[in-house]
Write a protein that holds these residues in place. Structure first.
Motif, PDB file in Angstrom:
ATOM      1  N   VAL A  78       1.245  -1.222  -0.120  1.00  0.00           N
ATOM      2  CA  VAL A  78       0.772  -0.375   0.070  1.00  0.00           C
ATOM      3  C   VAL A  78       0.837   1.036   0.279  1.00  0.00           C
ATOM      4  O   VAL A  78       0.696   2.247  -0.621  1.00  0.00           O
ATOM      5  N   LEU A  79       2.397   1.330   0.658  1.00  0.00           N
ATOM      6  CA  LEU A  79       3.200   2.236   0.545  1.00  0.00           C
ATOM      7  C   LEU A  79       4.088   2.328  -0.675  1.00  0.00           C
ATOM      8  O   LEU A  79       4.789   3.253  -0.047  1.00  0.00           O
ATOM      9  N   GLY A  80       3.812   1.416  -1.090  1.00  0.00           N
ATOM     10  CA  GLY A  80       4.661   2.454  -2.128  1.00  0.00           C
ATOM     11  C   GLY A  80       6.240   0.858  -2.078  1.00  0.00           C
ATOM     12  O   GLY A  80       6.960   1.039  -2.763  1.00  0.00           O
ATOM     13  N   LEU A  81       6.549   0.439  -1.088  1.00  0.00           N
ATOM     14  CA  LEU A  81       7.491  -0.503  -0.139  1.00  0.00           C
ATOM     15  C   LEU A  81       7.643  -1.915  -0.222  1.00  0.00           C
ATOM     16  O   LEU A  81       8.406  -2.162  -0.239  1.00  0.00           O
ATOM     17  N   ALA A  82       7.053  -2.426  -1.092  1.00  0.00           N
ATOM     18  CA  ALA A  82       7.236  -3.771  -1.342  1.00  0.00           C
ATOM     19  C   ALA A  82       7.568  -4.373  -2.619  1.00  0.00           C
ATOM     20  O   ALA A  82       8.904  -5.933  -2.303  1.00  0.00           O
ATOM     21  N   SER A  83       8.463  -3.978  -3.326  1.00  0.00           N
ATOM     22  CA  SER A  83       9.721  -4.351  -4.189  1.00  0.00           C
ATOM     23  C   SER A  83      10.852  -3.818  -3.766  1.00  0.00           C
ATOM     24  O   SER A  83      11.652  -3.463  -4.024  1.00  0.00           O
ATOM     25  N   TYR A  84      11.959  -4.399  -2.200  1.00  0.00           N
ATOM     26  CA  TYR A  84      12.569  -4.820  -1.637  1.00  0.00           C
ATOM     27  C   TYR A  84      13.549  -5.866  -3.090  1.00  0.00           C
ATOM     28  O   TYR A  84      13.487  -5.917  -3.050  1.00  0.00           O
ATOM     29  N   PRO A  85      14.698  -5.172  -2.684  1.00  0.00           N
ATOM     30  CA  PRO A  85      15.733  -5.457  -3.768  1.00  0.00           C
ATOM     31  C   PRO A  85      16.805  -6.981  -3.474  1.00  0.00           C
ATOM     32  O   PRO A  85      16.287  -7.263  -1.792  1.00  0.00           O
ATOM     33  N   LEU A  86      17.112  -8.133  -3.324  1.00  0.00           N
ATOM     34  CA  LEU A  86      16.866  -9.500  -2.873  1.00  0.00           C
ATOM     35  C   LEU A  86      18.170  -9.001  -1.965  1.00  0.00           C
ATOM     36  O   LEU A  86      18.625  -9.994  -1.006  1.00  0.00           O
ATOM     37  N   TRP A  87      19.389  -8.479  -2.145  1.00  0.00           N
ATOM     38  CA  TRP A  87      20.076  -7.932  -1.267  1.00  0.00           C
ATOM     39  C   TRP A  87      19.333  -7.745   0.437  1.00  0.00           C
ATOM     40  O   TRP A  87      20.580  -8.177   1.864  1.00  0.00           O
ATOM     41  N   TRP A  88      17.986  -7.167   0.411  1.00  0.00           N
ATOM     42  CA  TRP A  88      17.708  -7.111   1.509  1.00  0.00           C
ATOM     43  C   TRP A  88      17.703  -8.265   2.864  1.00  0.00           C
ATOM     44  O   TRP A  88      17.784  -8.480   4.054  1.00  0.00           O
ATOM     45  N   ALA A  89      17.183  -9.592   1.877  1.00  0.00           N
ATOM     46  CA  ALA A  89      17.512 -11.082   2.708  1.00  0.00           C
ATOM     47  C   ALA A  89      18.153 -11.448   3.360  1.00  0.00           C
ATOM     48  O   ALA A  89      18.467 -11.701   4.717  1.00  0.00           O
ATOM     49  N   ALA A  90      19.752 -10.630   2.584  1.00  0.00           N
ATOM     50  CA  ALA A  90      20.278 -11.499   2.805  1.00  0.00           C
ATOM     51  C   ALA A  90      21.078 -10.561   4.384  1.00  0.00           C
ATOM     52  O   ALA A  90      21.835 -11.049   5.125  1.00  0.00           O
ATOM     53  N   LEU A  91      20.699  -9.094   3.620  1.00  0.00           N
ATOM     54  CA  LEU A  91      21.068  -8.759   5.140  1.00  0.00           C
ATOM     55  C   LEU A  91      20.545  -8.823   6.277  1.00  0.00           C
ATOM     56  O   LEU A  91      20.733  -8.797   7.410  1.00  0.00           O
ATOM     57  N   ALA A  92      19.174  -9.025   6.240  1.00  0.00           N
ATOM     58  CA  ALA A  92      17.918  -9.432   7.493  1.00  0.00           C
ATOM     59  C   ALA A  92      18.461 -10.481   7.914  1.00  0.00           C
ATOM     60  O   ALA A  92      18.752 -10.832   9.284  1.00  0.00           O
ATOM     61  N   LEU A  93      19.470 -11.159   7.258  1.00  0.00           N
ATOM     62  CA  LEU A  93      19.575 -12.882   7.599  1.00  0.00           C
ATOM     63  C   LEU A  93      20.960 -12.858   8.411  1.00  0.00           C
ATOM     64  O   LEU A  93      21.067 -13.549   9.610  1.00  0.00           O
ATOM     65  N   ALA A  94      21.883 -12.148   8.126  1.00  0.00           N
ATOM     66  CA  ALA A  94      22.882 -11.959   8.787  1.00  0.00           C
ATOM     67  C   ALA A  94      22.805 -10.908   9.546  1.00  0.00           C
ATOM     68  O   ALA A  94      23.584 -11.736  10.899  1.00  0.00           O
ATOM     69  N   ALA A  95      22.059 -10.191  10.002  1.00  0.00           N
ATOM     70  CA  ALA A  95      22.115  -9.429  11.110  1.00  0.00           C
ATOM     71  C   ALA A  95      20.829  -9.860  12.319  1.00  0.00           C
ATOM     72  O   ALA A  95      21.596  -9.930  13.715  1.00  0.00           O
ATOM     73  N   GLY A  96      20.129 -10.570  11.848  1.00  0.00           N
ATOM     74  CA  GLY A  96      19.282 -11.443  12.829  1.00  0.00           C
ATOM     75  C   GLY A  96      20.621 -12.215  13.130  1.00  0.00           C
ATOM     76  O   GLY A  96      20.435 -12.679  14.083  1.00  0.00           O
ATOM     77  N   LEU A  97      20.704 -13.388  12.431  1.00  0.00           N
ATOM     78  CA  LEU A  97      21.872 -14.691  13.810  1.00  0.00           C
ATOM     79  C   LEU A  97      22.740 -13.281  13.738  1.00  0.00           C
ATOM     80  O   LEU A  97      22.626 -14.270  14.729  1.00  0.00           O
ATOM     81  N   GLY A  98      23.379 -12.825  12.873  1.00  0.00           N
ATOM     82  CA  GLY A  98      24.245 -11.744  14.155  1.00  0.00           C
ATOM     83  C   GLY A  98      24.018 -11.637  15.573  1.00  0.00           C
ATOM     84  O   GLY A  98      24.286 -11.757  16.434  1.00  0.00           O
ATOM     85  N   SER A  99      22.829 -11.065  15.765  1.00  0.00           N
ATOM     86  CA  SER A  99      22.274  -9.965  16.571  1.00  0.00           C
ATOM     87  C   SER A  99      21.983 -10.872  17.657  1.00  0.00           C
ATOM     88  O   SER A  99      21.972 -11.431  19.363  1.00  0.00           O
ATOM     89  N   GLY A 100      21.492 -12.563  16.947  1.00  0.00           N
ATOM     90  CA  GLY A 100      20.823 -13.544  18.189  1.00  0.00           C
ATOM     91  C   GLY A 100      22.024 -14.714  18.655  1.00  0.00           C
ATOM     92  O   GLY A 100      22.510 -14.705  19.417  1.00  0.00           O
TER      93      GLY A 100
END
Length: 111
Positions: A78-100
């Motif tokens: 709805v806000l026009g944010l739906a097309s995140y680049p694929l590198w966001w997924a790698a960043l989310a995985l790395a940041a999530g694993l690292g922070s945990g």
């Protein structure tokens, strides 16, 4: 720490449910479930032995949501944010694993 973990779980879960800031929400889920995975690590993989199978599934699911995006019926769309680049997924995985893992390292106490 329990309040922070609970707030992270609830907040990240709510963001995923409404599809808002999906990579950030996935990062939160991955971080909290990484801590849960490390707690259950010594029991082995299978959940019937109190293993880490279920937290691992939730980490993989959150990473998949970060990679595929929130979908058409989401606040991100709805806000026009739906097309995140694929590198966001790698960043989310790395940041999530690292922070945990960092959380577990800093807060771990021996019995």
């Amino acid at each position: 720490t329990a309040l922070a973990a609970g707030g992270g779980q609830i907040g990240s879960g709510l963001l995923l449910v409404v599809g808002f800031l999906t990579p950030l929400a996935a990062t939160g889920v991955i971080g909290v479930m990484t801590v849960a995975l490390t707690v259950k690590w010594r029991h082995g993989l299978w959940v019937q032995n109190d293993g880490y199978e279920y937290p691992l599934v939730l980490v993989a699911t959150a990473a998949a949501l970060a990679a595929t995006g929130p979908g058409a019926w989401s606040l991100d769309a709805v806000l026009g944010l739906a097309s995140y680049p694929l590198w966001w997924a790698a960043l989310a995985l790395a940041a999530g694993l690292g922070s945990g893992l960092l959380t577990r390292l800093v807060l771990h106490r021996t019995a």
